[in-house]
Design a protein around this motif. Structure first.
Motif, mmCIF file in Angstrom:
data_model
loop_
_atom_site.group_PDB
_atom_site.id
_atom_site.type_symbol
_atom_site.label_atom_id
_atom_site.label_comp_id
_atom_site.label_asym_id
_atom_site.label_seq_id
_atom_site.Cartn_x
_atom_site.Cartn_y
_atom_site.Cartn_z
ATOM 1 N N MET A 55 0.834 -1.208 0.000
ATOM 2 C CA MET A 55 0.000 0.000 0.000
ATOM 3 C C MET A 55 0.869 1.259 0.000
ATOM 4 S SD MET A 55 -3.434 -1.007 0.791
ATOM 5 C CE MET A 55 -4.179 -0.499 2.300
ATOM 6 N N ALA A 56 1.941 1.259 0.793
ATOM 7 C CA ALA A 56 2.809 2.441 0.852
ATOM 8 C C ALA A 56 3.516 2.667 -0.479
ATOM 9 C CB ALA A 56 3.829 2.277 1.980
ATOM 10 N N ILE A 57 3.971 1.592 -1.111
ATOM 11 C CA ILE A 57 4.647 1.735 -2.407
ATOM 12 C C ILE A 57 3.667 2.276 -3.453
ATOM 13 C CG2 ILE A 57 5.755 0.474 -4.302
ATOM 14 C CD1 ILE A 57 6.890 -1.428 -2.073
ATOM 15 N N SER A 58 2.451 1.738 -3.463
ATOM 16 C CA SER A 58 1.433 2.214 -4.410
ATOM 17 C C SER A 58 1.083 3.676 -4.159
ATOM 18 C CB SER A 58 0.170 1.358 -4.311
ATOM 19 O OG SER A 58 0.452 0.030 -4.628
ATOM 20 N N ALA A 59 0.865 4.036 -2.901
ATOM 21 C CA ALA A 59 0.524 5.420 -2.563
ATOM 22 C C ALA A 59 1.658 6.373 -2.921
ATOM 23 C CB ALA A 59 0.184 5.532 -1.079
ATOM 24 N N THR A 60 2.884 5.956 -2.673
ATOM 25 C CA THR A 60 4.042 6.793 -3.007
ATOM 26 C C THR A 60 4.151 6.972 -4.507
ATOM 27 O OG1 THR A 60 5.191 6.079 -1.011
ATOM 28 C CG2 THR A 60 6.547 7.014 -2.759
ATOM 29 N N ALA A 61 3.924 5.912 -5.252
ATOM 30 C CA ALA A 61 3.988 6.018 -6.720
ATOM 31 C C ALA A 61 2.932 6.978 -7.237
ATOM 32 C CB ALA A 61 3.811 4.639 -7.354
ATOM 33 N N ALA A 71 12.540 3.797 -4.576
ATOM 34 C CA ALA A 71 13.405 3.939 -3.402
ATOM 35 C C ALA A 71 12.747 3.301 -2.182
ATOM 36 C CB ALA A 71 13.708 5.417 -3.140
ATOM 37 N N LEU A 72 11.438 3.510 -2.024
ATOM 38 C CA LEU A 72 10.704 2.892 -0.927
ATOM 39 C C LEU A 72 10.742 1.366 -1.055
ATOM 40 C CD1 LEU A 72 8.715 3.560 1.513
ATOM 41 C CD2 LEU A 72 6.923 3.058 -0.125
ATOM 42 N N ALA A 73 10.519 0.869 -2.269
ATOM 43 C CA ALA A 73 10.567 -0.582 -2.504
ATOM 44 C C ALA A 73 11.957 -1.133 -2.208
ATOM 45 C CB ALA A 73 10.160 -0.898 -3.941
ATOM 46 N N ARG A 133 6.558 18.737 -6.799
ATOM 47 C CA ARG A 133 7.873 19.379 -6.825
ATOM 48 C C ARG A 133 8.897 18.364 -7.279
ATOM 49 N NH1 ARG A 133 10.774 17.824 -2.423
ATOM 50 N NH2 ARG A 133 9.656 16.966 -0.680
ATOM 51 N N PRO A 134 10.019 18.844 -7.751
ATOM 52 C CA PRO A 134 11.048 17.899 -8.199
ATOM 53 C C PRO A 134 11.555 17.051 -7.024
ATOM 54 C CG PRO A 134 11.706 20.189 -8.641
ATOM 55 C CD PRO A 134 10.388 20.221 -7.930
ATOM 56 N N VAL A 135 11.890 15.822 -7.326
ATOM 57 C CA VAL A 135 12.381 14.887 -6.319
ATOM 58 C C VAL A 135 13.900 14.986 -6.269
ATOM 59 C CG1 VAL A 135 12.531 12.452 -5.688
ATOM 60 C CG2 VAL A 135 10.446 13.345 -6.732
ATOM 61 N N ASP A 136 14.433 15.183 -5.065
ATOM 62 C CA ASP A 136 15.899 15.236 -4.944
ATOM 63 C C ASP A 136 16.400 14.004 -4.183
ATOM 64 O OD1 ASP A 136 15.379 15.729 -2.265
ATOM 65 O OD2 ASP A 136 16.057 17.798 -2.286
ATOM 66 N N ALA A 137 17.697 13.920 -4.029
ATOM 67 C CA ALA A 137 18.321 12.744 -3.396
ATOM 68 C C ALA A 137 17.864 12.583 -1.944
ATOM 69 C CB ALA A 137 19.838 12.852 -3.460
ATOM 70 N N ARG A 138 17.611 13.683 -1.239
ATOM 71 C CA ARG A 138 17.143 13.586 0.150
ATOM 72 C C ARG A 138 15.782 12.909 0.216
ATOM 73 N NH1 ARG A 138 18.082 19.423 1.283
ATOM 74 N NH2 ARG A 138 15.830 19.335 1.289
ATOM 75 N N ASP A 139 14.906 13.237 -0.752
ATOM 76 C CA ASP A 139 13.586 12.598 -0.789
ATOM 77 C C ASP A 139 13.726 11.096 -1.028
ATOM 78 O OD1 ASP A 139 12.279 15.042 -0.458
ATOM 79 O OD2 ASP A 139 12.216 15.399 -2.617
ATOM 80 N N LEU A 140 14.643 10.721 -1.904
ATOM 81 C CA LEU A 140 14.844 9.299 -2.187
ATOM 82 C C LEU A 140 15.409 8.586 -0.961
ATOM 83 C CD1 LEU A 140 16.225 9.469 -5.836
ATOM 84 C CD2 LEU A 140 13.883 9.031 -5.071
ATOM 85 N N GLY A 141 16.316 9.239 -0.256
ATOM 86 C CA GLY A 141 16.877 8.667 0.977
ATOM 87 C C GLY A 141 15.804 8.497 2.045
ATOM 88 N N ARG A 142 14.916 9.493 2.168
ATOM 89 C CA ARG A 142 13.812 9.384 3.123
ATOM 90 C C ARG A 142 12.875 8.238 2.754
ATOM 91 N NH1 ARG A 142 12.460 14.786 2.318
ATOM 92 N NH2 ARG A 142 14.189 15.901 3.194
ATOM 93 N N ALA A 143 12.591 8.113 1.466
ATOM 94 C CA ALA A 143 11.708 7.032 1.013
ATOM 95 C C ALA A 143 12.341 5.674 1.304
ATOM 96 C CB ALA A 143 11.405 7.184 -0.476
#
Length: 188
Positions: A55-61, A71-73, A133-143
């Motif tokens: 559910m989290a992966i789907s919602a994030t996508a 990144a979450l996956a 908004r654009p996704v940066d490396a910090r967002d990917l690290g958080r995910a």
């Protein structure tokens, strides 16, 4: 020489009269392919069953796009590999034998899932959707961290790997067999 009594008929035991495969009597033969395929099938069915991670992966996508969802996956996958390795070295058996440890992880997981539900409900109650908004490396690290923590706190994962190693893997399995199980689940 060969034993005097009847030979045990088990795929996990060496044939009667055969010498051990490795140094100091350690059996280093690989697991039978049929066992590895069974493990892969069980693990794949478990991964595909809907749960908080799916559910989290789907919602994030849907909310943030493919990169944060991947990144979450990846974080979920790393959590899965972590539980597999912990089970391989006996941690799941220790946790299953000590109910308070399993309860601690279960309550921590429930608290984390409640926190995620609260954040989701709060964001859904907002009058307008946030602008993309654009996704940066910090967002990917958080995910990634979110996926890792979500899976490490998931009691289903703990029970799955504890059960897998308890039911499918021989307690006397050599390190090679444990590595094969870990690689099989990591590849699925």
């Amino acid at each position: 020489g060969p034993p005097l009594g009847p030979c045990p008929a088990s795929p996990r035991l060496p044939p009667c009269g055969s010498p051990p495969a490795g140094p100091a009597g350690v059996d280093e033969r690989p697991m039978p392919l049929s066992d590895l395929l069974m493990i892969a099938a069980i693990y794949s069915a478990t991964v595909l069953s809907p749960g908080p991670s799916v559910m989290a992966i789907s919602a994030t996508a849907m909310a943030s796009g493919r990169r944060p969802a991947l990144a979450l996956a990846a974080g979920v996958w790393c959590g899965s590999v972590s539980w597999c390795l912990a089970a391989a070295v006996g941690m799941s058996a220790v946790m299953l034998a000590n109910a308070w440890m399993l309860d601690l992880v279960r309550y921590a997981g429930a608290a984390y899932l409640l926190r995620l539900a609260w954040i989701s409900a709060r964001n859904a109650a907002r009058a307008e959707a946030p602008a993309p908004r654009p996704v940066d490396a910090r967002d990917l690290g958080r995910a990634w961290r979110r996926g890792l923590l979500m899976h490490l706190a998931n009691p289903k994962a703990i029970l799955f790997f504890g059960s897998l190693f308890a039911l499918v893997v021989d307690p006397q399995a050599p390190p090679l067999a444990l590595a094969e199980v870990a690689l099989t689940t990591a590849a699925c």
